[in-house]
Write an enzyme that holds these catalytic residues in place. Structure first.
Site, PDB file in Angstrom:
ATOM      1  N   ASP A 237      55.594 -49.542 -46.979  1.00 49.96           N
ATOM      2  CA  ASP A 237      56.900 -49.817 -46.381  1.00 49.96           C
ATOM      3  C   ASP A 237      57.143 -51.316 -46.495  1.00 49.96           C
ATOM      4  O   ASP A 237      56.548 -51.966 -47.360  1.00 49.96           O
ATOM      5  CB  ASP A 237      56.969 -49.321 -44.931  1.00 49.96           C
ATOM      6  N   HIS A 261      57.817 -51.747 -49.890  1.00 42.28           N
ATOM      7  CA  HIS A 261      59.275 -51.811 -49.896  1.00 42.28           C
ATOM      8  C   HIS A 261      59.762 -53.252 -49.806  1.00 42.28           C
ATOM      9  O   HIS A 261      60.926 -53.502 -49.487  1.00 42.28           O
ATOM     10  CB  HIS A 261      59.844 -50.956 -48.768  1.00 42.28           C
TER      11      HIS A 261
END
Length: 453
Positions: A237, A261
């Site tokens: 993430d 991410h």
């Protein structure tokens, strides 16, 4: 004027005296060494009571030491929110419980409905709290045994339910040094406060199976004057997510990868009643490897607020699906526990937008993941990161989705050298970043081949 200056100096000193403010905290003269039952119990005893006791006894002007190479079980959450001028000297290794059901019960009891109100396994708060781990890479780890949680996630699930966050670090004028997290269950560190420097962190959320490590954010930031430097982060993430209320944040000299991410602003604006506010954020000198994103901004339709003076510079992007990505139409496919704020997820009125102003992307180099884009977090069709972008070729160097033709202004791109793996020409997707409001955008805002202006 000569008479005024001494008067002002006197007033400043008087205010400091009355408020009790001191430019330098007192010495940390008290010491507590945390004992461990780990070895004597063959790893079965809980050291949480001993840790709680040390934090209580040495809650002010003190040093709390976890001994070199010693293991500690923390089978119950630790909360110490009355600390003042304390150094937590982490020389040993902390182990979270491996009984998933027991941990889920504790999270459920906490009745946490959103990301910010959830249970943190370790929560410390108060002025001047330093967390100083060792530079010895074999010690100073927090082992969360997250792989079992990742493997438990059902098919097409977005993460096992009732997961705790790892650490809430709420303090001022301090450092977090050599923080090490191995196989976190999900979210790692929530930074809250002012004047915090994080250095030399290592976060390992690399899955050794086909299971995806959902929501393994590394640093979620809500504060001012925050610096994160010289860190290595492999996760699933955001490596850093800068949240509303953050100002003067620097993230630099990092290597981030696996299925990261990237470096994110947001998400902002989920709570339509709250004005999101973020400014003066810099991401510089970062290598991004195999990530979904490198530089990302995300805000919700119907949100309100302002994000201003944001820069990503000197970013090396290797095999990244979306090197530069802006969306003002963000949505979250996860459960309520993954939501940063309260607020509707679907059916939101498109009646306002978090305004973006003075954004810069400069000196990007590297490759775009053309052959195998995305990551294991895709459990919907279309995939959450492809939603609203039906004609992707995965040659896109830049994607800019402004919600209206007035919600993005003073965007600047310069020296963008990003190339698809298949050696096709790089492309862009761009909506509503008008030339009138973005005269230095650096390319024509349209869908097609990326041609720098």
């Amino acid at each position: 004027m000569v008479a005024i200056i001494p008067l002002l100096s006197f007033l400043v000193l008087a205010i400091k005296f009355v408020s009790g403010a001191s430019p330098h905290p007192p010495p940390r003269s008290k010491t507590c060494v945390v004992p461990s039952k780990y070895l004597a119990s063959n790893g079965t005893a809980d050291d949480s009571p001993a840790i709680v006791s040390a934090l209580a006894k040495c809650s002010k002007d003190a040093v709390i030491t976890f001994c070199e190479g010693v293991n500690y079980n923390i089978f119950n959450p630790i909360s110490a929110k009355n600390l003042s001028n304390v150094e937590i000297r982490m020389r040993g290794n902390l182990h979270l419980p491996q009984n998933i059901t027991a941990v889920q019960k504790l999270v459920n009891i906490s009745n946490a409905l959103t990301y910010l109100t959830t249970l943190y396994w370790i929560a410390v708060a108060g002025p001047s709290i330093d967390y100083v781990s060792t530079d010895n890479v074999t010690n100073g780890w927090i082992d969360s045994y997250g792989q079992a949680w990742w493997d438990l996630n059902p098919v097409n699930g977005t993460g096992t339910l009732l997961r705790p966050h790892l650490l809430s670090f709420n303090t001022t004028n301090v450092s977090l040094r050599h923080f090490k997290s191995r196989k976190p269950i999900a979210w790692n560190v929530q930074l809250i406060g002012n004047n915090i420097t994080v250095s030399d962190a290592i976060i390992d959320a690399y899955s050794t199976t086909a299971s995806f490590p959902f929501n393994t954010d590394s640093f979620d930031v809500t504060g001012t004057n925050i610096k994160i430097t010289n860190s290595v982060i492999f996760n699933g993430d955001d490596s850093i997510a800068v949240q509303s209320g953050s100002h003067n944040v620097l993230f630099e000299k990092a290597t981030i990868g696996y299925q990261t991410h990237g470096m994110s602003i947001g998400s902002l604006g989920q709570n339509q009643a709250s004005f999101a506010n973020v400014s003066n954020i810099t991401f510089n000198d970062v290598a991004v490897i195999n990530g979904v994103y490198a530089a990302r901004f995300k805000s919700w339709i119907g949100g309100q607020g302002l994000a201003k003076n944001i820069t990503w510079s000197n970013i090396r992007s290797y095999n990244v699906s979306f090197p530069i990505f802006v969306t003002q139409t963000y949505f979250n496919q996860g459960s309520s526990q993954t939501q940063l704020e309260t607020g509707g997820v679907v059916g939101r009125p498109n009646n306002s937008t978090v305004i973006m102003k003075d954004f810069i992307w400069v000196n990007f180099t590297g490759t775009i993941n053309t052959f195998s884009p995305g990551d294991g977090s895709c459990v919907t069709d279309p995939c959450w990161y492809n939603a609203g972008l039906p004609d992707l070729k995965h040659t896109e160097a830049i994607i800019v989705e402004c919600n209206t033709n007035s919600s993005c202004s003073n965007f600047v791109t310069k020296n963008i050298e990003l190339f698809p793996q298949d050696m096709e020409a790089p492309t862009v997707v761009c909506f509503n970043a008008t030339a009138a409001l973005n005269p230095k955008l650096g390319f024509d805002c349209r869908n097609g081949t990326f041609i720098p202006a």
